[in-house]
Design a protein around this motif. Structure first.
Motif, PDB file in Angstrom:
ATOM      1  N   GLY A 155      81.265  13.699 -40.338  1.00  0.00           N
ATOM      2  CA  GLY A 155      80.628  12.217 -40.142  1.00  0.00           C
ATOM      3  C   GLY A 155      81.301  11.530 -39.129  1.00  0.00           C
ATOM      4  O   GLY A 155      81.843  11.844 -38.332  1.00  0.00           O
ATOM      5  N   GLY A 156      81.039  10.177 -38.747  1.00  0.00           N
ATOM      6  CA  GLY A 156      81.431   9.499 -37.861  1.00  0.00           C
ATOM      7  C   GLY A 156      80.407   8.476 -37.273  1.00  0.00           C
ATOM      8  O   GLY A 156      80.654   7.920 -35.987  1.00  0.00           O
ATOM      9  N   GLY A 157      79.315   8.365 -37.737  1.00  0.00           N
ATOM     10  CA  GLY A 157      78.093   7.617 -37.170  1.00  0.00           C
ATOM     11  C   GLY A 157      77.352   8.023 -35.815  1.00  0.00           C
ATOM     12  O   GLY A 157      76.939   7.256 -35.032  1.00  0.00           O
ATOM     13  N   TRP A 158      77.808   9.424 -35.680  1.00  0.00           N
ATOM     14  CA  TRP A 158      77.220  10.039 -34.446  1.00  0.00           C
ATOM     15  C   TRP A 158      78.257   9.810 -33.269  1.00  0.00           C
ATOM     16  O   TRP A 158      77.930  10.235 -32.253  1.00  0.00           O
ATOM     17  N   LEU A 159      79.198   8.878 -33.483  1.00  0.00           N
ATOM     18  CA  LEU A 159      79.823   8.174 -32.454  1.00  0.00           C
ATOM     19  C   LEU A 159      81.409   8.644 -32.153  1.00  0.00           C
ATOM     20  O   LEU A 159      81.831   9.103 -31.235  1.00  0.00           O
ATOM     21  N   VAL A 160      81.784   8.950 -33.545  1.00  0.00           N
ATOM     22  CA  VAL A 160      83.314   9.482 -33.220  1.00  0.00           C
ATOM     23  C   VAL A 160      83.420  10.459 -34.792  1.00  0.00           C
ATOM     24  O   VAL A 160      82.356  10.925 -35.273  1.00  0.00           O
ATOM     25  N   GLY A 161      84.506  10.982 -34.879  1.00  0.00           N
ATOM     26  CA  GLY A 161      84.744  11.851 -35.805  1.00  0.00           C
ATOM     27  C   GLY A 161      85.172  13.259 -35.277  1.00  0.00           C
ATOM     28  O   GLY A 161      85.139  13.541 -34.202  1.00  0.00           O
ATOM     29  N   ARG A 190      71.866  34.325 -46.783  1.00  0.00           N
ATOM     30  CA  ARG A 190      72.764  33.301 -47.614  1.00  0.00           C
ATOM     31  C   ARG A 190      73.574  32.251 -46.698  1.00  0.00           C
ATOM     32  O   ARG A 190      74.883  32.205 -46.869  1.00  0.00           O
ATOM     33  N   ILE A 191      72.876  31.721 -46.101  1.00  0.00           N
ATOM     34  CA  ILE A 191      73.661  30.551 -45.091  1.00  0.00           C
ATOM     35  C   ILE A 191      73.173  29.299 -45.472  1.00  0.00           C
ATOM     36  O   ILE A 191      71.741  28.827 -45.603  1.00  0.00           O
ATOM     37  N   GLY A 192      74.081  28.340 -45.655  1.00  0.00           N
ATOM     38  CA  GLY A 192      73.802  26.936 -46.007  1.00  0.00           C
ATOM     39  C   GLY A 192      74.470  26.058 -45.142  1.00  0.00           C
ATOM     40  O   GLY A 192      75.000  26.492 -44.173  1.00  0.00           O
ATOM     41  N   MET A 193      74.234  24.809 -45.450  1.00  0.00           N
ATOM     42  CA  MET A 193      74.968  23.634 -44.395  1.00  0.00           C
ATOM     43  C   MET A 193      75.471  22.576 -45.625  1.00  0.00           C
ATOM     44  O   MET A 193      74.827  22.171 -46.615  1.00  0.00           O
ATOM     45  N   PHE A 194      76.872  22.041 -45.261  1.00  0.00           N
ATOM     46  CA  PHE A 194      77.098  20.925 -45.769  1.00  0.00           C
ATOM     47  C   PHE A 194      77.520  19.728 -44.817  1.00  0.00           C
ATOM     48  O   PHE A 194      78.267  20.094 -43.794  1.00  0.00           O
ATOM     49  N   GLY A 195      77.308  18.439 -44.682  1.00  0.00           N
ATOM     50  CA  GLY A 195      77.751  17.495 -43.952  1.00  0.00           C
ATOM     51  C   GLY A 195      77.796  16.321 -44.828  1.00  0.00           C
ATOM     52  O   GLY A 195      76.924  16.019 -45.651  1.00  0.00           O
ATOM     53  N   TYR A 196      78.454  15.366 -44.192  1.00  0.00           N
ATOM     54  CA  TYR A 196      78.793  14.114 -44.861  1.00  0.00           C
ATOM     55  C   TYR A 196      78.378  13.044 -43.714  1.00  0.00           C
ATOM     56  O   TYR A 196      78.994  12.975 -42.639  1.00  0.00           O
ATOM     57  N   SER A 197      77.755  11.779 -44.114  1.00  0.00           N
ATOM     58  CA  SER A 197      77.325  10.749 -43.577  1.00  0.00           C
ATOM     59  C   SER A 197      76.494  11.120 -42.179  1.00  0.00           C
ATOM     60  O   SER A 197      75.490  11.712 -42.536  1.00  0.00           O
ATOM     61  N   ALA A 198      76.884  10.950 -40.991  1.00  0.00           N
ATOM     62  CA  ALA A 198      75.832  11.424 -39.803  1.00  0.00           C
ATOM     63  C   ALA A 198      76.071  12.946 -40.028  1.00  0.00           C
ATOM     64  O   ALA A 198      74.896  13.515 -39.730  1.00  0.00           O
ATOM     65  N   GLY A 199      76.848  13.822 -40.396  1.00  0.00           N
ATOM     66  CA  GLY A 199      76.804  15.061 -40.666  1.00  0.00           C
ATOM     67  C   GLY A 199      75.837  15.459 -41.748  1.00  0.00           C
ATOM     68  O   GLY A 199      75.247  16.494 -41.448  1.00  0.00           O
ATOM     69  N   GLY A 200      75.884  14.467 -42.843  1.00  0.00           N
ATOM     70  CA  GLY A 200      75.057  14.866 -43.804  1.00  0.00           C
ATOM     71  C   GLY A 200      73.388  14.603 -43.249  1.00  0.00           C
ATOM     72  O   GLY A 200      72.637  15.342 -43.499  1.00  0.00           O
ATOM     73  N   HIS A 201      73.202  13.637 -42.583  1.00  0.00           N
ATOM     74  CA  HIS A 201      71.972  13.527 -41.733  1.00  0.00           C
ATOM     75  C   HIS A 201      71.556  14.765 -40.858  1.00  0.00           C
ATOM     76  O   HIS A 201      70.387  15.131 -40.931  1.00  0.00           O
ATOM     77  N   LEU A 202      72.494  15.310 -40.084  1.00  0.00           N
ATOM     78  CA  LEU A 202      72.169  16.414 -39.337  1.00  0.00           C
ATOM     79  C   LEU A 202      71.996  17.599 -39.923  1.00  0.00           C
ATOM     80  O   LEU A 202      71.042  18.293 -39.718  1.00  0.00           O
ATOM     81  N   SER A 203      72.460  17.642 -41.090  1.00  0.00           N
ATOM     82  CA  SER A 203      72.441  18.855 -42.229  1.00  0.00           C
ATOM     83  C   SER A 203      71.068  18.613 -42.719  1.00  0.00           C
ATOM     84  O   SER A 203      70.217  19.717 -42.502  1.00  0.00           O
ATOM     85  N   ALA A 204      70.846  17.565 -43.198  1.00  0.00           N
ATOM     86  CA  ALA A 204      69.277  17.457 -43.748  1.00  0.00           C
ATOM     87  C   ALA A 204      68.265  17.840 -42.880  1.00  0.00           C
ATOM     88  O   ALA A 204      67.113  18.291 -43.235  1.00  0.00           O
ATOM     89  N   LEU A 205      68.638  17.063 -41.535  1.00  0.00           N
ATOM     90  CA  LEU A 205      67.352  17.162 -40.637  1.00  0.00           C
ATOM     91  C   LEU A 205      67.157  18.620 -40.161  1.00  0.00           C
ATOM     92  O   LEU A 205      65.842  19.024 -39.950  1.00  0.00           O
TER      93      LEU A 205
END
Length: 321
Positions: A91-97, A156-171
């Motif tokens: 994550g990081g708000g697409w700006l940082v991280g 069997r390939i998945g994705m995990f992300g948090y915050s902005a990374g969660g957004h990108l994974s979900a999208l």
């Protein structure tokens, strides 16, 4: 849908050696060849009955070395049982991280027997939407293109992300089954780009604290212009393209959302509405609420780590307990 084999026994888990290759380039795309944006850490579980071959001349840093030491693309081949894989997105708000923030999650998933690719991606405002979405897709391509060498099960390939990374994974997850005309609204790839056909079918998505519906941003607000080029009035199609909730459909992968009850950065209603949209079209979805916790603490909360582990154990390792 559950996939074999079952979750590792205690004896098997104790015998797993995790080989980590730091700062590999996960894409040959020109945009990802400079700086940190195209780097990833690859966590490879090695079982007792595996045969592992490495080209030491190509590996400048392994699991015993300092992460700060950069490596060239590593040459590694594992002969053994097919294993699931997960792309991890910070994550990081697409700006940082940076990928280091999800290093502990990556290590724990690898210890369960999953191959993990923990990535950096291009950051705003230098790179705006949909650059970050395409970078996640490039990471998925890395896993499929190297599936034979790493003994990865492409189913069997998945994705995990948090915050902005969660957004990108979900999208990326919800966009995967959309018509080409819709998919390209969240991509810089041409509709006839051969990479589309090489992408794997996503088996599972876990997203923590994700902003899921950017269409709810006030129409004249420029708060997200650093990412979405301008206000929603100026670019309504981009705000729709970037909203996972807008693309919920019956073919989406099983999804687990995790959200802090008192998240003031990304209100929990975002995940509640996304979960409702997925549920309405028959997708398997769960929402875990971490009580009395905000955005950052939820990322570090033991319950979140347990939920991530249990979700992928069920969806990718076939443990239905």
């Amino acid at each position: 849908m559950l996939f074999p084999p079952a979750l590792l026994s205690a004896e098997e888990a104790a015998s797993v050696e995790v080989k980590t290759f730091w700062d590999i380039r996960y894409s040959s795309s020109a945009e990802l060849q400079d700086g940190k944006s195209g780097l990833a850490d690859l966590y490879v579980p090695v079982f007792a009955d595996d045969v592992l071959r490495e080209n030491e001349d190509d590996i400048a840093c392994n699991s015993d070395d300092a992460p700060e030491a950069h490596s060239r693309n590593s040459s590694i081949k594992i002969t053994g049982r097919p294993r699931p894989a997960v792309v991890v997105v910070h994550g990081g708000g697409w700006l940082v991280g940076d990928k280091w923030s999800l290093g502990s999650y990556s290590k724990h998933l690898a210890e369960m027997g999953l191959c993990v690719l923990n990535i950096n991606y291009r950051l705003a405002p230098y790179s705006k939407f949909p650059a970050q979405v395409d970078d996640v897709r490039e990471a998925l391509l890395f896993l499929t293109d190297h599936a034979d060498e790493l003994s990865i099960d492409r189913q069997r390939i998945g994705m995990f992300g948090y915050s902005a990374g969660g957004h990108l994974s979900a999208l990326v997850g919800v966009m995967a089954d959309e018509p080409g005309e819709v998919q390209i609204t969240s991509s810089d790839w041409p509709i006839d780009d051969p990479r589309w056909k090489r992408l794997p079918k996503i088996a599972a998505v876990c997203a923590g604290g994700p902003p899921c519906d950017l269409r709810e941003v006030p129409i004249d607000s420029e708060a997200l212009s650093f990412f979405l080029h301008g206000s929603r009035r100026q670019f309504p199609e981009l705000y729709t393209a970037a909203s996972p909730t807008a693309h919920a459909s019956a073919g989406d992968p099983p999804t687990h959302l995790i959200h802090g009850e008192k998240d003031l950065i990304v209100p929990i209603e975002s995940s509640r509405q996304f979960a409702a949209a997925l549920r309405a079209v028959g997708v398997s979805v769960a929402l875990t609420v971490i009580e009395n916790q905000g955005h950052l603490v939820t990322l570090m909360h033991p319950s979140t780590q347990n939920q991530v582990r249990d979700f992928f154990a069920e969806q990718l390792l076939g443990n239905d307990q």
